[in-house]
Design a protein around this motif. Structure first.
Motif, PDB file in Angstrom:
ATOM      1  N   GLY A  30      -6.371  -7.639 -10.209  1.00 23.02           N
ATOM      2  CA  GLY A  30      -5.574  -7.375  -9.012  1.00 23.02           C
ATOM      3  C   GLY A  30      -4.394  -8.309  -8.856  1.00 23.02           C
ATOM      4  O   GLY A  30      -3.924  -8.538  -7.738  1.00 23.02           O
ATOM      5  N   GLN A  31      -3.897  -8.852  -9.951  1.00 25.25           N
ATOM      6  CA  GLN A  31      -2.799  -9.813  -9.868  1.00 25.25           C
ATOM      7  C   GLN A  31      -1.448  -9.132  -9.724  1.00 25.25           C
ATOM      8  O   GLN A  31      -0.578  -9.602  -8.995  1.00 25.25           O
ATOM      9  CB  GLN A  31      -2.807 -10.705 -11.120  1.00 25.25           C
TER      10      GLN A  31
ATOM     11  N   ASN B  42       2.491  -3.652  -1.555  1.00 25.48           N
ATOM     12  CA  ASN B  42       2.951  -4.591  -2.588  1.00 25.48           C
ATOM     13  C   ASN B  42       4.401  -4.990  -2.351  1.00 25.48           C
ATOM     14  O   ASN B  42       5.173  -4.245  -1.737  1.00 25.48           O
ATOM     15  CB  ASN B  42       2.804  -3.970  -3.975  1.00 25.48           C
TER      16      ASN B  42
ATOM     17  N   ASN C  49     -12.126   0.201   0.178  1.00 20.67           N
ATOM     18  CA  ASN C  49     -11.696  -0.946  -0.619  1.00 20.67           C
ATOM     19  C   ASN C  49     -10.359  -0.625  -1.277  1.00 20.67           C
ATOM     20  O   ASN C  49     -10.291   0.172  -2.206  1.00 20.67           O
ATOM     21  CB  ASN C  49     -12.756  -1.262  -1.681  1.00 20.67           C
ATOM     22  N   LEU C  50      -9.301  -1.249  -0.780  1.00 23.61           N
ATOM     23  CA  LEU C  50      -7.961  -0.994  -1.308  1.00 23.61           C
ATOM     24  C   LEU C  50      -7.453  -2.180  -2.119  1.00 23.61           C
ATOM     25  O   LEU C  50      -6.246  -2.382  -2.248  1.00 23.61           O
ATOM     26  CB  LEU C  50      -6.996  -0.687  -0.160  1.00 23.61           C
ATOM     27  N   ASN C  51      -8.343  -2.948  -2.673  1.00 26.37           N
ATOM     28  CA  ASN C  51      -7.951  -4.144  -3.423  1.00 26.37           C
ATOM     29  C   ASN C  51      -7.952  -3.939  -4.932  1.00 26.37           C
ATOM     30  O   ASN C  51      -7.488  -4.796  -5.666  1.00 26.37           O
ATOM     31  CB  ASN C  51      -8.900  -5.302  -3.075  1.00 26.37           C
ATOM     32  N   THR C  52      -8.507  -2.837  -5.396  1.00 28.95           N
ATOM     33  CA  THR C  52      -8.546  -2.575  -6.835  1.00 28.95           C
ATOM     34  C   THR C  52      -8.057  -1.165  -7.086  1.00 28.95           C
ATOM     35  O   THR C  52      -8.789  -0.189  -6.875  1.00 28.95           O
ATOM     36  CB  THR C  52      -9.973  -2.732  -7.398  1.00 28.95           C
TER      37      THR C  52
ATOM     38  N   GLY D  78      -7.528   2.727  -4.172  1.00 31.28           N
ATOM     39  CA  GLY D  78      -8.640   1.805  -4.004  1.00 31.28           C
ATOM     40  C   GLY D  78      -9.904   2.395  -4.578  1.00 31.28           C
ATOM     41  O   GLY D  78      -9.930   3.544  -5.030  1.00 31.28           O
TER      42      GLY D  78
ATOM     43  N   HIS E 149      -0.963  -5.382  -9.383  1.00 29.49           N
ATOM     44  CA  HIS E 149      -0.953  -4.210  -8.497  1.00 29.49           C
ATOM     45  C   HIS E 149      -2.333  -3.969  -7.908  1.00 29.49           C
ATOM     46  O   HIS E 149      -3.090  -3.133  -8.382  1.00 29.49           O
ATOM     47  CB  HIS E 149      -0.464  -2.966  -9.256  1.00 29.49           C
ATOM     48  N   PRO E 150      -2.670  -4.712  -6.860  1.00 34.81           N
ATOM     49  CA  PRO E 150      -3.994  -4.543  -6.253  1.00 34.81           C
ATOM     50  C   PRO E 150      -4.170  -3.182  -5.580  1.00 34.81           C
ATOM     51  O   PRO E 150      -5.274  -2.692  -5.453  1.00 34.81           O
ATOM     52  CB  PRO E 150      -4.059  -5.672  -5.230  1.00 34.81           C
ATOM     53  N   MET E 151      -3.086  -2.572  -5.135  1.00 33.21           N
ATOM     54  CA  MET E 151      -3.151  -1.237  -4.528  1.00 33.21           C
ATOM     55  C   MET E 151      -2.024  -0.397  -5.101  1.00 33.21           C
ATOM     56  O   MET E 151      -0.860  -0.801  -5.068  1.00 33.21           O
ATOM     57  CB  MET E 151      -3.016  -1.316  -3.005  1.00 33.21           C
TER      58      MET E 151
END
Length: 704
Positions: free
Chosen positions: A655-656, A678, A631-634, A599, A658-660
Motif C-alpha cells: 500500500g505504499q 491519493n 477496507n479501502l486500504n488495499t 478495497g 496506491h492504497p486505494m
C-alpha cells in the motif's frame, strides 16, 4: 437457504425501515405539527361553537384569512431571510388609513387608491430594510422602534381625518366588489390571496430569489461567499413584507369601510404566532407558504372561536401569547435536535448476504507486488483524482478535489494547467466524437466541457420513481459514465439517499439505492433505465455493440445491461463474488477490460451484512469513526474478458504507492492509475500491449 434467512429477506424487502427516515427528511414533514394543531382546533371548537361549519361563518373566515394571510406571508419572507418585523401592525394601521382616506375622502379611483396604499406600505418597508439590511442594525430592536414610530404617526393623523372617513363613501365599484364580492361562492379577496400564495410558493420553492432568501437566512456568511448580495436580499424582504401588509390593508379597508383608533393593535402577536406555529423558523432559512397559511387559519379559528364563546379579548391575547411561547420552544428544540432524530432513523441497513469471494490463494487473483514500483505523476499536486482520460493528442485529463479538470502535457506529464473549473467533485469522464468531454460531478450531475474549456450542464435531473417516498429526480452522486455509438451517455448514480461525503452510510445500508441513467444529447432528455442497484459505479460500453458493463461496489459484482439487440433492456451477471469492491471499468487494447478494486472485503463486514439489526444499533450507538466499514486500504487492478473470466491481477500489497485505486486507463502501452484519496497518479508499463492504442480511437476510430 434456511427458513430464518428467507423470513429476514422478506421482512427487509417488504417492510423497509428507510421509509420513516425519508418521510422525516422531506421538507413537508415540518408541516405535520401545524396540520395536526389545526385538526385539534377544529375537533375542540367544532362541536361547541355555534354555526362553526356554516357557509356564512366560513365565508367570513376566508376573508379574514386573506387579510391576515398576506401579513403572515410577508412576515414569513422576512423570517426566512433571517430577520423579523415587529412593525407589521403599525404599518397595517397606516396603510388602512391611507386606503380609506384615498377612497372615501378623496374619491380616488381603484388604481390610484391601491397605488397610494402600496406606496405608503413599501416606504415603511424600505425604512426597515435600509436600517436592517443595509446598515445592519438589529432587526428586533429596529422594528420595535419603527413599530412605535409608525403607531405614533397613526395616532397623530387618524383623529384629524377619522370623521371625514366615516362620513364619506367610496365611489369605486371595483373597491366595493373587492370588499364584498363573491366568485364561485368565495370572497374576491380570498381568491386574490390564493393567487399570490401560489405565485409565492413557486418563487420560494423553484425561483432563484427564493433560493437566495433561504441561503441568506440559513447561513449569511456562506451566502455572501457564494456571491449573493446579502444586503439587497434582506432589504427586499422587508419591502416585500410591507407591500403584502399594505395589500392586506387595502382588502381590509374594502371589506370594513372604516377604521377604529385601535386598528392593528396586537396584530404583531397574531402574525408572529401564526408564522412560528406554522413552522417558519426564527433562525431563518426554513419555511413555506403552506405552513404559513396553516398557522394563519389556526390563529383565526382560535380567536374567532373564543370570541364566539364570549371569552374576553385579554384572555384571547393571553392564550395566543402562551401558544407563541410553546411554538418558539418547539421550534428551537426541533431545529436543534432534528438532525439527531434523522440520524437515528434515516440510516436503515438491510439484509445483504454476500456470495463467497473468488479465491485469492491461487490463480489469476493471487496477490502479487506488480504495482510496487510504478511510476508517479503529480506527486503532491494531484488531490482526489478519481478518474483519468486521454485525448488523441496524448494530453492527460483528471479531476481534483478543488473542482478543477487538470490537463497534463506529454511526453513526461510534468507540466499541467487548469483546463476547466467545474466545481463539485469531478469523477468519471469520457470524450464524444467531436472531442467534447462529459464528466460526472458528485452532487451536481453530468456536465459537458468543450475543447476550448467551456463548461455547461447537461443534466442534473431524471424521471421520478412513482413508488419513491423521497424525490429521487434530483441527482446526488453521479459517479461514472460512458458513451454509446449513437451518442447517448449512460452513467451511474451510486446512491439517491446519501451525499458524496456520506458514502460509508450507503455501504452500511447495502440496499439498492443506486441506478443507471441514460442522457440523450440530441433530445436533451434523461431517464432512469435500471433501478435498485447496490452502489453502481464503473460504467463501460462493451465491444459487442449491444451492452454496457457496470459495477455494483457493495455487492462486489459486475453486470451487463443490454441497450440494443435481442436482449435489449435486460441485465445479466458477468462476475459474482469479487474479493474486493469494484470501481471504474475501462477498455483494454486487446479487447478485454480493466477493473479497479478500490478495497478488499473483510470477513467481519461480510458477516455483519447478514445482521441488519446489529448494523442499525451500531449506527445509532457508536461514533462514525468506529463503524465497520469497507477496507479501502488495499486496492487492486484486474483484467477480465467478455465472458467474465479474470485473466490477471495487479496488487500493491504494501500500500505504499496506491492504497486505494478507483480508476485506471490504458494508453499507448502504459496503464495509468488513479485513487480518489491519493495525492498522485501511477504509471505501469505494459510491454505486451499495443503501443499505439488510444481509448478514444476504440470508440470513434482513428482520425483520417
Amino acid at each position: 437457504m434456511s427458513v430464518t434467512e428467507t423470513l429476514v429477506r422478506w421482512r427487509y424487502r417488504y417492510l423497509p425501515d428507510h421509509v420513516l427516515g425519508e418521510l422525516l427528511n422531506k421538507k413537508w414533514s415540518d408541516s405535520a405539527i401545524p396540520f395536526f394543531a389545526l385538526l385539534l382546533i377544529v375537533a375542540i371548537f367544532g362541536p361547541i361553537v355555534p354555526r362553526f361549519f356554516d357557509f356564512g361563518t366560513l365565508s367570513i373566515l376566508s376573508a379574514q384569512v386573506a387579510e391576515l394571510g398576506l401579513i403572515v406571508l410577508g412576515l414569513s419572507i422576512v423570517m426566512i431571510s433571517g430577520g423579523i418585523d415587529l412593525s407589521v401592525g403599525s404599518t397595517f394601521a397606516l396603510t388602512v388609513t391611507t386606503a380609506l382616506y384615498a377612497m372615501n375622502v378623496q374619491g380616488a379611483s381603484f388604481a390610484t387608491g391601491l397605488l397610494a396604499t402600496m406606496a405608503v406600505g413599501m416606504c415603511c418597508g424600505m425604512i426597515n430594510g435600509l436600517m436592517v439590511g443595509v446598515l445592519r442594525m438589529r432587526a428586533f430592536l429596529t422594528t420595535l422602534v419603527t413599530l412605535i414610530i409608525y403607531r405614533s404617526i397613526f395616532d397623530i393623523v387618524f383623529p384629524e381625518i377619522s370623521t371625514d372617513i366615516v362620513m364619506n363613501y367610496p365611489e369605486s365599484g371595483w373597491f366595493e366588489f373587492l370588499g364584498i364580492g363573491l366568485v364561485w361562492g368565495l370572497p374576491v379577496s380570498f381568491l386574490v390571496m390564493a393567487a399570490i400564495s401560489v405565485a409565492l410558493h413557486i418563487v420560494l420553492s423553484r425561483g432563484r430569489y427564493g433560493w437566495r432568501l433561504m441561503a441568506v437566512g440559513g447561513a449569511r456568511r456562506s451566502a455572501h461567499n457564494a456571491g449573493i448580495n446579502v444586503r439587497w436580499t434582506v432589504f427586499s424582504a422587508y419591502v416585500i413584507c410591507s407591500g403584502f401588509v399594505a395589500l392586506a390593508a387595502f382588502l381590509f379597508a374594502a371589506r370594513i369601510g372604516s377604521a377604529a383608533s385601535d386598528i392593528g393593535a396586537g396584530l404583531e402577536l397574531q402574525a408572529l404566532t401564526a408564522t412560528v406555529l406554522g413552522g417558519i423558523s426564527l433562525g431563518g432559512g426554513r419555511g413555506s407558504v403552506s405552513k404559513a397559511l396553516m398557522g394563519t387559519v389556526f390563529v383565526l379559528l382560535l380567536s374567532n372561536s373564543l370570541l364566539s364563546l364570549g371569552i374576553p379579548g385579554p384572555v384571547n391575547s393571553l392564550l395566543l401569547g402562551l401558544i407563541l411561547v410553546v411554538a418558539v420552544f418547539l421550534d428551537v428544540r426541533w431545529v436543534k435536535n432534528r438532525h439527531k432524530l434523522l440520524r437515528a432513523v434515516y440510516i436503515s441497513p438491510t439484509f445483504n448476504k454476500m456470495p463467497p469471494a473468488i479465491s485469492t490463494d491461487e490463480g489469476p487473483m493471487k496477490p502479487n507486488d506488480r504495482l510496487k514500483d510504478v511510476g508517479v505523476i503529480g506527486l503532491g499536486i494531484l488531490d482526489g483524482a478519481e478518474d483519468v482520460i486521454f485525448d488523441r493528442d496524448d494530453n492527460l485529463y483528471t479531476g481534483s478535489r478543488h473542482g478543477d479538470i487538470l490537463r497534463w502535457f506529454p511526453p513526461d506529464y510534468t507540466r499541467h494547467e487548469v483546463f476547466a473549473h467545474i466545481g463539485g467533485a469531478p469523477m468519471g469522464m469520457l470524450f464524444d466524437a467531436d472531442g467534447n468531454m462529459s464528466v460526472c460531478v458528485g452532487g451536481m450531475g453530468l456536465y459537458r466541457i468543450t475543447p476550448q474549456g467551456e463548461v455547461s450542464l447537461q443534466t442534473a435531473e431524471t424521471n421520478r420513481s412513482w413508488t419513491s417516498v423521497a424525490d429521487d429526480s434530483v441527482m446526488k452522486l453521479a459517479d461514472d459514465c460512458d458513451i454509446l455509438p449513437d451518442g447517448r451517455i449512460i452513467f451511474s448514480e451510486a446512491t439517491i439517499r446519501f451525499e458524496m461525503h456520506d458514502w460509508y452510510a450507503d455501504a452500511l445500508e447495502s440496499r439498492g439505492n443506486g441506478r443507471l441513467i441514460c442522457f440523450d444529447p440530441k433530445t436533451n432528455s434523461t431517464r432512469t433505465i435500471v433501478n435498485d442497484l447496490i452502489f453502481p459505479n464503473g460504467v463501460c460500453t462493451s465491444y459487442d455493440g449491444e451492452s454496457v458493463l457496470f459495477a455494483e461496489s457493495w455487492a462486489c459484482r459486475i453486470n451487463r445491461y443490454y441497450y440494443a439487440g435481442p436482449k435489449k433492456g435486460k441485465v445479466e451477471r458477468v462476475i459474482e463474488g469479487l474479493p474486493g469492491y469494484p470501481d471504474n471499468i475501462n477498455r483494454a487494447s486487446d479487447g478485454t477490460y480493466w477493473l479497479a478494486l478500490m478495497g478488499s472485503r473483510t470477513p467481519a463486514l461480510d458477516l455483519s451484512l447478514e445482521m441488519p439489526g446489529f448494523r442499525r444499533r451500531m449506527a445509532r450507538r457508536v461514533s462514525e469513526d468506529s463503524w465497520l466499514m469497507p477496507n479501502l486500504n488495499t486496492g487492486c487492478v484486474l483484467r477480465f474478458n467478455e465472458k467474465g473470466e479474470i485473466l490477471e491481477s495487479l496488487w500493491d500489497l504494501g500500500g505504499q504507492k496506491h492504497p486505494m485505486i478507483t480508476s485506471m486507463r490504458e494508453h499507448k502501452g502504459t496503464l495509468y492509475l488513479c485513487g480518489i484519496f491519493n495525492n498522485r497518479m501511477g504509471t505501469l508499463k505494459l510491454p505486451d500491449a499495443d503501443q499505439t492504442w488510444c481509448g478514444v480511437d476504440s470508440y470513434w476510430g482513428k482520425p483520417a
